[in-house]
Each structure stands twice: as structure tokens, then as C-alpha cells.
Motif scaffolding. Structure first.
Motif, PDB file in Angstrom:
ATOM      1  N   PHE A  19     112.988  63.393  -3.581  1.00 46.17           N
ATOM      2  CA  PHE A  19     113.373  61.992  -3.561  1.00 46.17           C
ATOM      3  C   PHE A  19     112.533  61.297  -2.512  1.00 46.17           C
ATOM      4  CE2 PHE A  19     117.295  61.778  -6.114  1.00 46.17           C
ATOM      5  CZ  PHE A  19     117.551  63.120  -6.289  1.00 46.17           C
ATOM      6  N   ARG A  20     112.443  59.996  -2.624  1.00 45.72           N
ATOM      7  CA  ARG A  20     111.763  59.234  -1.577  1.00 45.72           C
ATOM      8  C   ARG A  20     112.568  57.994  -1.259  1.00 45.72           C
ATOM      9  NH1 ARG A  20     106.346  57.090  -4.833  1.00 45.72           N
ATOM     10  NH2 ARG A  20     107.399  55.549  -6.170  1.00 45.72           N
ATOM     11  N   GLN A  21     112.406  57.547  -0.023  1.00 48.24           N
ATOM     12  CA  GLN A  21     113.102  56.351   0.417  1.00 48.24           C
ATOM     13  C   GLN A  21     112.142  55.477   1.195  1.00 48.24           C
ATOM     14  OE1 GLN A  21     116.465  56.841   3.121  1.00 48.24           O
ATOM     15  NE2 GLN A  21     117.480  55.084   2.184  1.00 48.24           N
ATOM     16  N   ALA A  22     111.867  54.315   0.655  1.00 45.05           N
ATOM     17  CA  ALA A  22     111.053  53.322   1.343  1.00 45.05           C
ATOM     18  C   ALA A  22     111.961  52.481   2.245  1.00 45.05           C
ATOM     19  CB  ALA A  22     110.338  52.442   0.328  1.00 45.05           C
ATOM     20  N   PRO A  23     111.398  51.831   3.249  1.00 48.98           N
ATOM     21  CA  PRO A  23     112.225  51.032   4.161  1.00 48.98           C
ATOM     22  C   PRO A  23     113.065  50.002   3.421  1.00 48.98           C
ATOM     23  CG  PRO A  23     110.020  51.278   5.039  1.00 48.98           C
ATOM     24  CD  PRO A  23     109.988  51.846   3.651  1.00 48.98           C
ATOM     25  N   GLN A  65     115.238  50.428   1.142  1.00 45.85           N
ATOM     26  CA  GLN A  65     115.529  50.714  -0.254  1.00 45.85           C
ATOM     27  C   GLN A  65     116.358  51.983  -0.392  1.00 45.85           C
ATOM     28  OE1 GLN A  65     112.207  50.470  -2.945  1.00 45.85           O
ATOM     29  NE2 GLN A  65     111.227  48.832  -1.789  1.00 45.85           N
ATOM     30  N   GLU A  66     116.929  52.143  -1.583  1.00 46.29           N
ATOM     31  CA  GLU A  66     117.702  53.333  -1.883  1.00 46.29           C
ATOM     32  C   GLU A  66     116.761  54.513  -2.153  1.00 46.29           C
ATOM     33  OE1 GLU A  66     121.175  51.525  -1.203  1.00 46.29           O
ATOM     34  OE2 GLU A  66     121.051  53.585  -1.942  1.00 46.29           O
ATOM     35  N   HIS A  67     117.362  55.704  -2.106  1.00 47.07           N
ATOM     36  CA  HIS A  67     116.600  56.890  -2.496  1.00 47.07           C
ATOM     37  C   HIS A  67     116.185  56.774  -3.962  1.00 47.07           C
ATOM     38  CE1 HIS A  67     118.450  58.601   1.121  1.00 47.07           C
ATOM     39  NE2 HIS A  67     117.483  59.523   1.069  1.00 47.07           N
ATOM     40  N   GLU A  68     114.955  57.159  -4.226  1.00 49.79           N
ATOM     41  CA  GLU A  68     114.415  57.135  -5.584  1.00 49.79           C
ATOM     42  C   GLU A  68     114.074  58.564  -6.009  1.00 49.79           C
ATOM     43  OE1 GLU A  68     110.628  55.219  -5.878  1.00 49.79           O
ATOM     44  OE2 GLU A  68     110.513  55.391  -8.058  1.00 49.79           O
ATOM     45  N   PHE A  69     114.517  58.937  -7.196  1.00 49.51           N
ATOM     46  CA  PHE A  69     114.176  60.263  -7.719  1.00 49.51           C
ATOM     47  C   PHE A  69     112.685  60.319  -8.013  1.00 49.51           C
ATOM     48  CE2 PHE A  69     114.631  64.240  -9.814  1.00 49.51           C
ATOM     49  CZ  PHE A  69     113.809  64.198 -10.916  1.00 49.51           C
ATOM     50  N   VAL A  70     112.038  61.392  -7.546  1.00 50.54           N
ATOM     51  CA  VAL A  70     110.603  61.561  -7.759  1.00 50.54           C
ATOM     52  C   VAL A  70     110.324  62.663  -8.780  1.00 50.54           C
ATOM     53  CG1 VAL A  70     108.421  62.183  -6.660  1.00 50.54           C
ATOM     54  CG2 VAL A  70     110.078  60.744  -5.432  1.00 50.54           C
ATOM     55  N   ALA A  71     110.841  63.859  -8.515  1.00 47.39           N
ATOM     56  CA  ALA A  71     110.565  65.000  -9.386  1.00 47.39           C
ATOM     57  C   ALA A  71     111.539  66.117  -9.056  1.00 47.39           C
ATOM     58  CB  ALA A  71     109.126  65.496  -9.204  1.00 47.39           C
ATOM     59  N   ALA A  72     111.645  67.070  -9.963  1.00 45.26           N
ATOM     60  CA  ALA A  72     112.486  68.238  -9.719  1.00 45.26           C
ATOM     61  C   ALA A  72     111.972  69.402 -10.538  1.00 45.26           C
ATOM     62  CB  ALA A  72     113.945  67.951 -10.066  1.00 45.26           C
ATOM     63  N   ILE A  77     109.587  57.883   3.061  1.00 42.31           N
ATOM     64  CA  ILE A  77     109.961  59.208   3.535  1.00 42.31           C
ATOM     65  C   ILE A  77     110.319  60.033   2.308  1.00 42.31           C
ATOM     66  CG2 ILE A  77     111.519  60.568   4.959  1.00 42.31           C
ATOM     67  CD1 ILE A  77     111.980  58.061   6.652  1.00 42.31           C
ATOM     68  N   TYR A  78     109.743  61.211   2.226  1.00 44.37           N
ATOM     69  CA  TYR A  78     109.965  62.096   1.079  1.00 44.37           C
ATOM     70  C   TYR A  78     110.888  63.235   1.505  1.00 44.37           C
ATOM     71  CZ  TYR A  78     106.497  59.681  -1.717  1.00 44.37           C
ATOM     72  OH  TYR A  78     105.821  58.720  -2.446  1.00 44.37           O
ATOM     73  N   PHE A  79     111.928  63.442   0.709  1.00 45.24           N
ATOM     74  CA  PHE A  79     112.926  64.466   0.974  1.00 45.24           C
ATOM     75  C   PHE A  79     112.952  65.475  -0.170  1.00 45.24           C
ATOM     76  CE2 PHE A  79     115.193  62.231   4.366  1.00 45.24           C
ATOM     77  CZ  PHE A  79     114.901  60.903   4.120  1.00 45.24           C
ATOM     78  N   THR A  84     109.779  63.968   5.242  1.00 41.20           N
ATOM     79  CA  THR A  84     108.435  63.872   5.796  1.00 41.20           C
ATOM     80  C   THR A  84     107.841  62.521   5.398  1.00 41.20           C
ATOM     81  OG1 THR A  84     106.284  65.003   5.971  1.00 41.20           O
ATOM     82  CG2 THR A  84     107.328  65.036   3.816  1.00 41.20           C
ATOM     83  N   GLN A  85     107.215  61.858   6.355  1.00 45.20           N
ATOM     84  CA  GLN A  85     106.701  60.510   6.122  1.00 45.20           C
ATOM     85  C   GLN A  85     105.356  60.559   5.395  1.00 45.20           C
ATOM     86  OE1 GLN A  85     108.018  57.291   7.060  1.00 45.20           O
ATOM     87  NE2 GLN A  85     106.325  56.597   5.756  1.00 45.20           N
ATOM     88  N   VAL A  86     105.245  59.753   4.361  1.00 47.07           N
ATOM     89  CA  VAL A  86     103.984  59.551   3.657  1.00 47.07           C
ATOM     90  C   VAL A  86     103.628  58.077   3.755  1.00 47.07           C
ATOM     91  CG1 VAL A  86     102.823  59.564   1.416  1.00 47.07           C
ATOM     92  CG2 VAL A  86     104.299  61.480   2.071  1.00 47.07           C
ATOM     93  N   THR A  87     102.449  57.801   4.273  1.00 45.82           N
ATOM     94  CA  THR A  87     101.984  56.422   4.397  1.00 45.82           C
ATOM     95  C   THR A  87     100.650  56.290   3.686  1.00 45.82           C
ATOM     96  OG1 THR A  87     103.093  56.194   6.535  1.00 45.82           O
ATOM     97  CG2 THR A  87     101.402  54.564   5.986  1.00 45.82           C
ATOM     98  N   VAL A  88     100.594  55.336   2.763  1.00 44.01           N
ATOM     99  CA  VAL A  88      99.367  55.098   1.998  1.00 44.01           C
ATOM    100  C   VAL A  88      98.819  53.748   2.430  1.00 44.01           C
ATOM    101  CG1 VAL A  88      98.300  54.954  -0.270  1.00 44.01           C
ATOM    102  CG2 VAL A  88     100.322  56.422   0.077  1.00 44.01           C
ATOM    103  N   SER A  89      97.630  53.756   3.004  1.00 45.31           N
ATOM    104  CA  SER A  89      97.034  52.520   3.495  1.00 45.31           C
ATOM    105  C   SER A  89      96.197  51.872   2.398  1.00 45.31           C
ATOM    106  CB  SER A  89      96.159  52.799   4.714  1.00 45.31           C
ATOM    107  OG  SER A  89      95.078  53.634   4.364  1.00 45.31           O
ATOM    108  N   SER A  90      96.190  50.533   2.408  1.00 41.94           N
ATOM    109  CA  SER A  90      95.443  49.791   1.384  1.00 41.94           C
ATOM    110  C   SER A  90      94.028  49.508   1.833  1.00 41.94           C
ATOM    111  CB  SER A  90      96.163  48.492   1.069  1.00 41.94           C
ATOM    112  OG  SER A  90      96.326  47.738   2.246  1.00 41.94           O
TER     113      SER A  90
END
Length: 126
Positions: free
Chosen positions: A37-41, A43-50, A93-95, A120-126
Motif C-alpha cells: 500500500f502507499r500513502q501520500a501526504p 491521503q488515504e492508503h492506496e492499494f498498490v499490489a499483492a 510512503i510505501y507499506f 519506506t519513503q519513495v520520492t520522485v522528483s520532476s
């Protein structure tokens, strides 16, 4: 008890790739799923994969399939999330988390996951 620990996050440029790892221990059952799952500032947790044990079936969030790939090692001790073609909106943040005795209809349901890593934090810069 079951423990999950994420690693591999960091800062990456748009279009880059990262591979996250979820190291698990303490399982007493072979019928479970490990989800990401991931959670952006703000926002709610979003399902990513399983990925589901024992059959290895994989599941993805809407619009993520094709860029993200979930896999596991031979022992099921480590679950990976390969993230490609990253975009700034992937910043979060990815959980990883565990769901016991999963069925297909509940794989994406956050409430069914009972043990979580710290993220764990993932940050993608533009």
C-alpha cells in the motif's frame, strides 16, 4: 510473531526505477497474502499490489499494472515491488502488510491486513 520490514525507498527522478523489499518473518501459516500500500501526504492508503501464497497469484491497483511488478523469493521470506517509469504522483510512503487466508475479493481491502511494516519513503522528483 509476524514481522514485516520494508527497505529500498529513496529519491529518484521521473522515469526512473526503484525496487522495494519487504522482509518477513514469523509466519506460522502458508495461506496469506503480502500486499503493498502507499500513502501520500493528506491521503488515504492506496492499494498498490499483492502476492498470494501459496499459489503466487498477483494483484495490482488500477492503473499501476504494467509499471509495477510484485514478486517473491523462493523462500517467501522477501517480497519485492519493482517500480518502473516512476512519476511524481508515485511519491508516498510505501507499506507492506500481511493478510491471512485471503480470497480474491478481499485482496485490495486494507482492513483485512492485520500486520504492517513501518513503511519506506519513495520520492520522485520532476
Amino acid at each position: 510473531q509476524v514481522q514485516l520490514v520494508e527497505s529500498g525507498g529513496g529519491l529518484v527522478q521521473t522515469g526512473g526505477s526503484l525496487r522495494l523489499s519487504c522482509t518477513t518473518s514469523g509466519h506460522t501459516s502458508t495461506s496469506y497474502a503480502v500486499g503493498w500500500f502507499r500513502q501520500a501526504p493528506g491521503q488515504e492508503h492506496e492499494f498498490v499490489a499483492a502476492i498470494r501464497r501459496p499459489n503466487g497469484a498477483t494483484y495490482y491497483g488500477d492503473s499501476l499494472k504494467g509499471r509495477f511488478i510484485v514478486s517473491r523469493d523462493n523462500t517467501w521470506n522477501t517480497i519485492y515491488l519493482q517500480m518502473n517509469s516512476l512519476k511524481p504522483e508515485d511519491t508516498a510512503i510505501y507499506f507492506c502488510a500481511r493478510q491471512l487466508n485471503p480470497i480474491s475479493s478481499t485482496i485490495r481491502a486494507k482492513y483485512r491486513y492485520d500486520v504492517w511494516g513501518q513503511g519506506t519513503q519513495v520520492t520522485v522528483s520532476s
